[in-house]
Design an enzyme around this catalytic site. Structure first.
Site, PDB file in Angstrom:
ATOM      1  N   ASP A 138      44.730  46.405 -43.709  1.00  8.47           N
ATOM      2  CA  ASP A 138      43.397  46.976 -43.952  1.00  8.47           C
ATOM      3  C   ASP A 138      43.314  47.378 -45.419  1.00  8.47           C
ATOM      4  O   ASP A 138      44.165  46.997 -46.234  1.00  8.47           O
ATOM      5  CB  ASP A 138      43.123  48.143 -42.985  1.00  8.47           C
ATOM      6  CG  ASP A 138      44.054  49.319 -43.206  1.00  8.47           C
ATOM      7  OD1 ASP A 138      44.886  49.264 -44.145  1.00  8.47           O
ATOM      8  OD2 ASP A 138      43.964  50.305 -42.451  1.00  8.47           O
ATOM      9  N   PHE A 139      42.312  48.148 -45.780  1.00 11.02           N
ATOM     10  CA  PHE A 139      42.190  48.608 -47.166  1.00 11.02           C
ATOM     11  C   PHE A 139      43.016  49.865 -47.420  1.00 11.02           C
ATOM     12  O   PHE A 139      43.770  49.955 -48.359  1.00 11.02           O
ATOM     13  CB  PHE A 139      40.721  48.964 -47.467  1.00 11.02           C
ATOM     14  CG  PHE A 139      39.914  47.832 -48.022  1.00 11.02           C
ATOM     15  CD1 PHE A 139      40.487  46.614 -48.334  1.00 11.02           C
ATOM     16  CD2 PHE A 139      38.541  47.996 -48.237  1.00 11.02           C
ATOM     17  CE1 PHE A 139      39.722  45.579 -48.843  1.00 11.02           C
ATOM     18  CE2 PHE A 139      37.776  46.964 -48.744  1.00 11.02           C
ATOM     19  CZ  PHE A 139      38.362  45.758 -49.050  1.00 11.02           C
ATOM     20  N   ARG A 140      42.790  50.853 -46.533  1.00  8.80           N
ATOM     21  CA  ARG A 140      43.149  52.208 -46.950  1.00  8.80           C
ATOM     22  C   ARG A 140      44.373  52.813 -46.279  1.00  8.80           C
ATOM     23  O   ARG A 140      44.717  53.956 -46.592  1.00  8.80           O
ATOM     24  CB  ARG A 140      41.940  53.140 -46.742  1.00  8.80           C
ATOM     25  CG  ARG A 140      40.800  52.792 -47.675  1.00  8.80           C
ATOM     26  CD  ARG A 140      39.598  53.668 -47.499  1.00  8.80           C
ATOM     27  NE  ARG A 140      38.553  53.252 -48.427  1.00  8.80           N
ATOM     28  CZ  ARG A 140      37.719  52.249 -48.214  1.00  8.80           C
ATOM     29  NH1 ARG A 140      37.779  51.573 -47.092  1.00  8.80           N
ATOM     30  NH2 ARG A 140      36.825  51.919 -49.120  1.00  8.80           N
ATOM     31  N   ILE A 212      35.921  40.288 -42.472  1.00  6.88           N
ATOM     32  CA  ILE A 212      35.558  38.981 -42.999  1.00  6.88           C
ATOM     33  C   ILE A 212      36.578  37.932 -42.565  1.00  6.88           C
ATOM     34  O   ILE A 212      36.581  36.811 -43.065  1.00  6.88           O
ATOM     35  CB  ILE A 212      35.462  39.033 -44.545  1.00  6.88           C
ATOM     36  CG1 ILE A 212      36.749  39.622 -45.140  1.00  6.88           C
ATOM     37  CG2 ILE A 212      34.261  39.870 -44.965  1.00  6.88           C
ATOM     38  CD1 ILE A 212      36.749  39.667 -46.670  1.00  6.88           C
TER      39      ILE A 212
HETATM   40  P1  CNA Z   1      39.672  50.682 -44.174  1.00  6.05           P
HETATM   41  O1  CNA Z   1      38.951  51.567 -45.105  1.00  6.05           O
HETATM   42  O2  CNA Z   1      40.954  50.125 -44.638  1.00  6.05           O
HETATM   43  O3  CNA Z   1      39.910  51.519 -42.832  1.00  6.05           O
HETATM   44  C1  CNA Z   1      40.666  51.019 -41.763  1.00  6.05           C
HETATM   45  C2  CNA Z   1      40.800  52.115 -40.727  1.00  6.05           C
HETATM   46  O4  CNA Z   1      41.464  51.577 -39.612  1.00  6.05           O
HETATM   47  C3  CNA Z   1      41.585  53.323 -41.206  1.00  6.05           C
HETATM   48  O5  CNA Z   1      40.933  54.496 -40.793  1.00  6.05           O
HETATM   49  C4  CNA Z   1      42.937  53.156 -40.516  1.00  6.05           C
HETATM   50  O6  CNA Z   1      43.547  54.384 -40.209  1.00  6.05           O
HETATM   51  C5  CNA Z   1      42.534  52.435 -39.252  1.00  6.05           C
HETATM   52  N1  CNA Z   1      43.596  51.610 -38.710  1.00  6.05           N
HETATM   53  C6  CNA Z   1      44.260  50.602 -39.311  1.00  6.05           C
HETATM   54  N2  CNA Z   1      45.144  50.041 -38.467  1.00  6.05           N
HETATM   55  C7  CNA Z   1      45.032  50.724 -37.295  1.00  6.05           C
HETATM   56  C8  CNA Z   1      45.686  50.634 -36.046  1.00  6.05           C
HETATM   57  N3  CNA Z   1      46.610  49.716 -35.807  1.00  6.05           N
HETATM   58  N4  CNA Z   1      45.337  51.509 -35.090  1.00  6.05           N
HETATM   59  C9  CNA Z   1      44.395  52.454 -35.306  1.00  6.05           C
HETATM   60  N5  CNA Z   1      43.727  52.571 -36.469  1.00  6.05           N
HETATM   61  C10 CNA Z   1      44.047  51.724 -37.453  1.00  6.05           C
HETATM   62  O7  CNA Z   1      38.758  49.466 -43.693  1.00  6.05           O
HETATM   63  P2  CNA Z   1      37.233  49.488 -43.232  1.00  6.05           P
HETATM   64  O8  CNA Z   1      37.074  48.366 -42.320  1.00  6.05           O
HETATM   65  O9  CNA Z   1      36.781  50.817 -42.808  1.00  6.05           O
HETATM   66  O10 CNA Z   1      36.504  49.174 -44.608  1.00  6.05           O
HETATM   67  C11 CNA Z   1      35.562  48.200 -44.674  1.00  6.05           C
HETATM   68  C12 CNA Z   1      35.960  47.078 -45.635  1.00  6.05           C
HETATM   69  C13 CNA Z   1      37.339  46.600 -45.399  1.00  6.05           C
HETATM   70  C14 CNA Z   1      35.086  45.905 -45.377  1.00  6.05           C
HETATM   71  O11 CNA Z   1      34.267  45.668 -46.465  1.00  6.05           O
HETATM   72  C15 CNA Z   1      36.005  44.726 -45.104  1.00  6.05           C
HETATM   73  O12 CNA Z   1      35.525  43.551 -45.654  1.00  6.05           O
HETATM   74  C16 CNA Z   1      37.293  45.118 -45.696  1.00  6.05           C
HETATM   75  N6  CNA Z   1      38.508  44.497 -45.153  1.00  6.05           N
HETATM   76  C17 CNA Z   1      38.453  43.588 -44.153  1.00  6.05           C
HETATM   77  C18 CNA Z   1      39.606  43.029 -43.671  1.00  6.05           C
HETATM   78  C19 CNA Z   1      39.521  42.016 -42.558  1.00  6.05           C
HETATM   79  O13 CNA Z   1      38.551  41.273 -42.505  1.00  6.05           O
HETATM   80  N7  CNA Z   1      40.493  41.997 -41.662  1.00  6.05           N
HETATM   81  C20 CNA Z   1      40.851  43.419 -44.176  1.00  6.05           C
HETATM   82  C21 CNA Z   1      40.869  44.357 -45.199  1.00  6.05           C
HETATM   83  C22 CNA Z   1      39.703  44.896 -45.701  1.00  6.05           C
END
Ligand code: CNA
Length: 439
Positions: A138-140, A212
């Protein structure tokens, strides 16, 4: 013409993608303002007194269920639980509960409402956290998130990778990331299939995803049930003049390390992933009718940091239950006490979703669905989604034969119980956090 361009033409005032960091009070203010906007529309609660009535019925159900769960727990002599995740434990220590000694179960309550047929229009809001079990960071998340591992992209600040001006000057950082994210490198996981199962049960009103990676499509959630709010790699266009460009050609160029250029203006072509400062796709605006119709909002794996997406969660009707499945409390769920009808299940998303599926009695069906899809055969479910998919010859899953074992990637906890009902009582005791009625 790209989605971004066409929507920009038609909607000069439509919101573009922005990143914000907000605190709880900002949330409340936003909630109020968004809520009042929604009320002002023809589909808002004021326009539908019938909707209000059913809301209050639901609130009553929720209260009764809370009471009955407490009684049931008390009868079982269950000890007070602070939950399986550290975050939840610390929250429950500070948060007022209806009964501090007998916590309610968010998953249990929601599952019972679904089983009772009270929740039939479920909206799912998802983020990168639903795909981490598929191996996409993920991002954060500290340590593993993309923002913590950006050295290889050589960018001055994390958001630069999705900044359209930065891309205009140097597309290479985004293209390196795109190589990793392009559909085909990863497979959907249990969480994706759970959402598909919501659809197959006729309960999914819509899924709004920020992702995405295309894994929602790949697991078979039909296009009309899906809003990819931040775009996808499915199409590509010139980032400057929006002339469409064949997506496959763009992919080939990016994968080979070259830069696809527009045949019309020679500017760089990019997949139609929405960057900061760009417009959201047209179908994102279905939220104005979907959210007021929702009778349950499930929020999964997102930090709710990116607007305008993050504020969507405040646009369901006031009494509609919201269930957050995430590692930590985010957005309006940081509020203490939680709003009445808000529930959190904190911890690993795959584990929480698996427990919810077990309470619902869907776990085995999901495993079979995954196995069928991963092995490219259609399980004997006879669902409309599959029939539809077969009829339309929709894209299948590109999984090399034999690559996937029968047990899913979540197999460590996936030993099938003889009775899913017995899992249900387990879930009650494992639930981490839910709201008590707030003032
Ligand atoms: P983020 O900001 O990285 O948040 C992810 C959230 O998910 C956080 O609160 C984490 O604690 C939680 N998390 C991660 N893994 C787990 C897990 N296994 N169990 C429980 N909780 C978990 O990402 P957001 O989606 O909030 O931010 C939006 C952005 C991220 C969008 O613009 C996307 O395009 C972008 N993004 C997308 C991808 C993808 O398509 N897979 C990957 C990375 C970033």
């Amino acid at each position: 013409m790209s989605k971004a361009k066409s929507s920009r033409d038609k909607r000069p005032t439509q919101p573009a993608l922005v990143r914000v960091t907000r605190n709880s009070s900002t949330h409340s203010r936003q909630a109020d303002s968004v809520q009042s906007q929604v009320s002002g529309t023809s589909s808002g609660p004021q326009a539908h007194p019938g909707g209000r009535q059913s809301d209050s019925g639901l609130v009553q159900d929720l209260s009764l269920m809370s009471v009955s769960e407490q009684k049931a727990s008390a009868a079982r002599g269950r000890p007070s639980k602070t939950g399986s995740s550290g975050t939840a434990g610390s929250l429950s220590g500070t948060q007022p509960q209806a009964s501090p000694s007998i916590p309610k179960s968010g998953l249990g309550t929601i599952a019972r409402l679904i089983k009772l047929g009270r929740l039939k229009n479920i909206v799912v809001v998802a983020g990168a956290g639903i795909s981490t079990a598929s191996g996409i960071p993920d991002f954060r998340t500290p340590g593993t998130g993309l923002y913590a591992n950006l050295e290889k992209y050589n960018i001055p600040y994390p958001e630069a990778i999705f900044n359209i001006d930065y891309f205009s000057n140097d597309p290479r950082p985004f293209f390196s990331l795109a190589k990793e994210l392009y559909p085909g490198n990863h497979q959907p996981n249990y969480v994706h299939y759970f959402i598909r199962m919501l659809h197959q049960k006729g309960l999914l009103l819509r899924m709004y995803t920020q992702n995405i990676d295309g894994l929602e499509r790949m697991c078979g959630i039909p296009e009309d049930k899906l809003v990819e709010a931040h775009g996808s790699f499915e199409t590509a266009s010139c980032h400057l003049c929006y002339t469409p460009y064949p997506a496959e050609e763009a992919k080939r160029a990016i994968m080979c390390g070259s830069v696809p250029t527009c045949s019309f203006c020679q500017a760089t072509v990019k997949p139609n992933v929405v960057f900061f400062g760009e417009d959201l796709p047209e179908n994102y605006f279905q939220h104005t009718t979907d959210f007021p119709k929702a009778d349950l909002l499930m929020i999964m794996g997102t930090s709710l940091q990116i607007e305008p997406f993050a504020s969507l969660v405040n646009t369901v009707r006031p009494a509609v239950p919201r269930l957050l499945l995430n590692r930590g409390a985010v957005g309006p769920f940081e509020r203490k006490p939680l709003r009445r009808g808000d529930y959190m299940e904190l911890g690993d998303l795959s584990e929480s979703v698996r427990r919810l599926a077990q309470v619902l009695g869907w776990h085995q069906e999901i495993e079979e669905l995954m196995w069928g899809q991963e092995n490219q055969c259609v399980p004997q479910l006879g669902t409309s989604a599959m029939e539809e998919q077969a009829a339309q010859g929709r894209r299948g899953v590109e999984v090399p034969p034999g690559r996937w074992p029968k047990t899913s990637s979540l197999g460590a906890t996936g030993a099938r119980s003889g009775s899913e009902e017995s899992d249900a009582s387990e879930t009650d005791s494992m639930s981490t956090e839910s709201s008590g009625p707030s003032n």
